[in-house]
Design an enzyme around this catalytic site. Structure first.
Site, short mmCIF file in Angstrom:
data_model
loop_
_atom_site.label_atom_id
_atom_site.label_comp_id
_atom_site.label_asym_id
_atom_site.label_seq_id
_atom_site.Cartn_x
_atom_site.Cartn_y
_atom_site.Cartn_z
N GLU A 1 0.84 -1.20 0.00
CA GLU A 1 0.00 0.00 0.00
C GLU A 1 0.88 1.25 0.00
OE1 GLU A 1 -3.23 -0.26 2.89
OE2 GLU A 1 -4.11 -1.93 1.79
N GLU B 1 -4.66 -8.86 -0.45
CA GLU B 1 -5.49 -8.63 0.75
C GLU B 1 -6.95 -8.57 0.31
OE1 GLU B 1 -4.32 -5.53 3.51
OE2 GLU B 1 -2.20 -5.89 3.08
O1 AHR Z 1 -5.04 -6.21 6.85
C1 AHR Z 1 -5.02 -5.07 7.62
C2 AHR Z 1 -4.40 -3.88 6.90
O2 AHR Z 1 -5.20 -3.51 5.82
C3 AHR Z 1 -3.05 -4.10 6.28
O3 AHR Z 1 -2.01 -3.95 7.19
C4 AHR Z 1 -2.98 -3.03 5.23
O4 AHR Z 1 -2.17 -3.39 4.14
C5 AHR Z 1 -4.44 -2.84 4.84
O5 AHR Z 1 -4.79 -1.50 4.82
#
Ligand code: AHR
Length: 487
Positions: free
Chosen positions: A173, A296
Site C-alpha cells: 500500500e 489482501e
Molecule cells: O489487513 C489489515 C491492513 O489492511 C493491512 O495492514 C494493510 O495493508 C491494509 O490496509
C-alpha cells in the site's frame, strides 16, 4: 430452479493454487498466540509454532502465506528478527495497537512455519522506511548459497542452505501506510528497488509491485505504463465493508437481513474491480504475463466488543462464508489474470479461517469454504453459465446462485452457493454427462458462527442425483455453500 451450464471445452486456463492463499501480519493475535506461542508454551507446538493451527492449514492445503504485513511490513527491519530470540531488538508496533514487538518471530520462524504447513512463503519487503540495500540483503540472506558475509550470518543462525523464496512484494500500500506515494513517484521507486532483486542460482525473485486500493484504476494504469516490463505481478487490495464508513463498519455478528445483502452486494464488487484492472493491464500486457495478485481481501467489521481496537479481532459467521464463496468463484473465473490471492488474515484477525483462545482453536465458516473449494487448486478452469433469480431487499439485490467449475483427474468440481438466506434453491447442473456425483456442503443461519464453547457449523454430506442424461440435481438449503463432484 437454477441451472448451471458447464462448457468443458471452454476454459480460461489453469486455476493457480495460490488463489487459495493466506496473509499473516504482525497484527493483534495473528502471529503471537495465533501461529506462534513460543518454544516454552504448554500449548502443543513445534519450535514455538502451534501444531493445531499447522494441522488445520495443512488440511485445506494452504498454498502460500504472505508475511510480515500489511502496513507493518514497511516498518519491519528483518535484521531485527534474526539471531538468538532473547537478544533481538524490541520495537513498538505503531500501526497496530502500540504493543511491544519483541521480534521473536522472524525470518527463520516464518520459514519454519511455511515448511511445517507445506506452503510457499511470500515476503513483503520494506520500501516505505527501508533501504534498497536492506531489501537486497534480505533476498540474499534467503536465496544465496554464496560465501558472502550475509550468507555466513544465516549459516551461523542455523540455516545452511538457501530457502529459495520466490515471491517478493516491493512495498505494501505504497499509496498509503507504505509511504503515501503518488503512482508516478512509486513507479520510479519500484523500478529502482526491483533492479536489486537479484537472482541467486535458480532462485529468481518473482517481483510483485504494490498495487491499488481496489477502485484506484489510475494507480494500475501508471504502474503498468511505466513498469510492466520489469514486474511479474501487481497487487490489488479490496475489503468488503458493510457500513458506510471506516468508523462504523458494523458488527460481525449482530446484523440485519438488510446488512447481510448489502455485504454480499459489496463482495460482488470484486468482479468489477478485477475486470477493470484486467482491462487496463491487457492494454500493456495482452499476453497476460503480469499476474494480478489480490494479496489482501475479505470482510472488515468492527472489532469484537471489549477487544483492542488495534487488533482487528472479529467473529466470523455464515455471512463471511458467503463472501468467501462469491469471491473465490470470481477469482476462479479470472484465473487467466489472477495468479494469487491472500485472505486477510489467517488467524484471529479480520476474516480469519482460524480463531484461537489460549489452547483452544475454532475453525470458522470461512475455513470450511476453503476446504470445500480446495479441489480447484491447480485444476483446469471450466466455463460455466448460471441461470438464476435474485435474492435480497429492495435496496440490495444479488444473484441468488454463484458458481464456478474446474476439472482435474477426470472429475469436474462445481462450487456453488445459495446466497438467499430465506429459501432453498433447486439446482440442475448440465453440460457434463456425469455417471455419478457426490456433494458436500456448509449450511446455516446467516448469523450462525463457530465459537469456543460450541461449533455447530461443519461440512455435511449433500444429496445429489444424476439422471439418464447425465445431468445432476440437488437442493441447496438457504445460506449454503457446496462442492459437487461429477465423474
Ligand atoms: O489487513 C489489515 C491492513 O489492511 C493491512 O495492514 C494493510 O495493508 C491494509 O490496509
Amino acid at each position: 430452479m437454477a441451472v448451471i451450464s458447464l462448457s468443458p471445452d471452454r476454459s480460461r486456463g489453469n486455476i493457480n493454487r495460490n488463489i487459495y492463499g493466506h496473509f499473516s501480519e504482525h497484527l493483534g493475535r495473528c502471529i503471537y498466540q495465533g501461529l506462534f506461542v513460543g518454544k516454552d508454551s504448554p500449548i502443543p507446538q513445534v519450535r514455538g509454532i502451534r501444531s493445531d493451527v499447522v494441522e488445520a492449514l495443512k488440511k485445506i492445503h494452504a498454498p502460500v502465506l504472505r508475511w510480515p504485513g500489511g502496513c507493518f511490513a514497511d516498518e519491519y527491519h528483518w535484521q531485527d528478527g534474526i539471531g538468538p530470540q532473547e537478544s533481538r531488538k524490541r520495537m513498538v508496533n505503531t500501526n497496530w495497537g502500540g504493543v511491544v514487538e519483541d521480534n521473536s518471530f522472524g525470518t527463520h520462524e516464518f520459514m519454519d512455519l511455511c515448511e511445517q504447513v507445506g506452503c510457499e512463503p511470500y515476503f513483503s519487503a520494506n520500501v516505505g522506511s527501508g533501504t534498497v540495500r536492506e531489501m537486497a540483503e534480505w533476498i540474499e540472506y534467503c536465496n544465496s548459497d554464496g560465501d558472502s558475509s550475509v550468507v555466513r550470518v544465516r549459516r551461523e543462525n542455523g540455516r545452511e542452505n538457501a530457502w529459495g523464496v520466490k515471491y517478493w512484494g516491493i512495498g505494501n500500500e505504497s499509496w498509503g501506510c507504505g509511504g503515501n506515494m503518488r503512482a508516478e513517484y512509486y513507479a520510479d521507486v519500484y523500478r529502482r528497488y526491483q533492479t536489486f532483486c537479484r537472482t541467486y542460482g535458480k532462485n529468481r525473485p518473482f517481483r510483485i509491485a504494490s498495487g491499488s486500493s481496489g477502485l484506484d484504476y489510475h494507480w494500475t494504469e501508471v504502474l503498468m505504463r511505466e513498469a510492466a516490463g520489469c514486474m511479474d505481478g501487481i497487487s490489488v487490495h479490496y475489503y468488503t465493508v458493510c457500513g458506510d464508513s471506516w468508523e462504523k463498519k458494523g458488527s460481525a455478528t449482530d446484523f440485519t437481513r438488510e446488512d447481510y445483502y448489502k455485504t454480499l452486494k459489496k463482495a460482488w464488487r470484486m468482479e468489477e474491480i478485477i475486470s477493470h484492472h484486467d482491462a487496463i493491464m491487457t492494454r500493456y500486457d495482452p499476453e497476460k504475463r503480469v499476474g494480478l495478485v489480490v494479496d489482501e481481501w475479505g470482510t472488515w467489521f468492527d472489532v469484537e466488543p471489549g477487544t483492542n481496537p488495534g487488533f482487528l479481532y472479529q467473529q466470523n459467521t455464515m455471512r463471511d462464508a458467503m463472501v468467501a464463496a462469491i469471491t473465490l468463484n470470481i477469482f476462479n473465473e479470472h484465473c487467466d489474470r489472477v495468479i494469487m490471492a491472500n485472505l486477510a488474515q489467517t488467524v484471529n484477525v479480520l476474516q480469519a479461517v482460524i480463531l484461537t483462545e489460549g489452547e483452544k482453536m475454532v475453525l470458522t465458516p470461512t475455513y470450511h469454504v476453503m476446504d470445500l473449494y480446495q479441489a480447484h487448486q491447480d485444476a483446469r478452469h471450466v466455463s460455466s453459465f448460471v441461470q438464476t433469480g435474485t435474492a435480497g431487499t429492495e435496496a440490495w439485490t444479488v444473484e441468488r446462485i454463484t458458481a464456478s467449475a474446474s476439472e482435474k483427474n477426470g472429475a469436474v468440481t462445481v462450487t456453488a452457493a445459495n446466497l438467499d438466506e430465506g429459501s432453498a434453491e433447486e439446482i440442475r447442473i448440465t453440460g457434463v454427462p456425469a455417471r455419478k456425483a457426490r456433494a458436500r456442503m456448509l449450511a446455516g443461519d446467516m448469523r450462525q458462527k463457530n465459537d469456543f464453547d460450541a461449533s455447530p457449523l461443519s461440512i455435511q454430506p449433500l444429496a445429489v442425483r444424476v439422471d439418464e442424461n447425465g445431468d445432476a440435481f440437488l437442493t441447496l438449503p438457504p445460506c449454503s455453500v457446496a462442492e459437487i463432484t461429477l465423474e
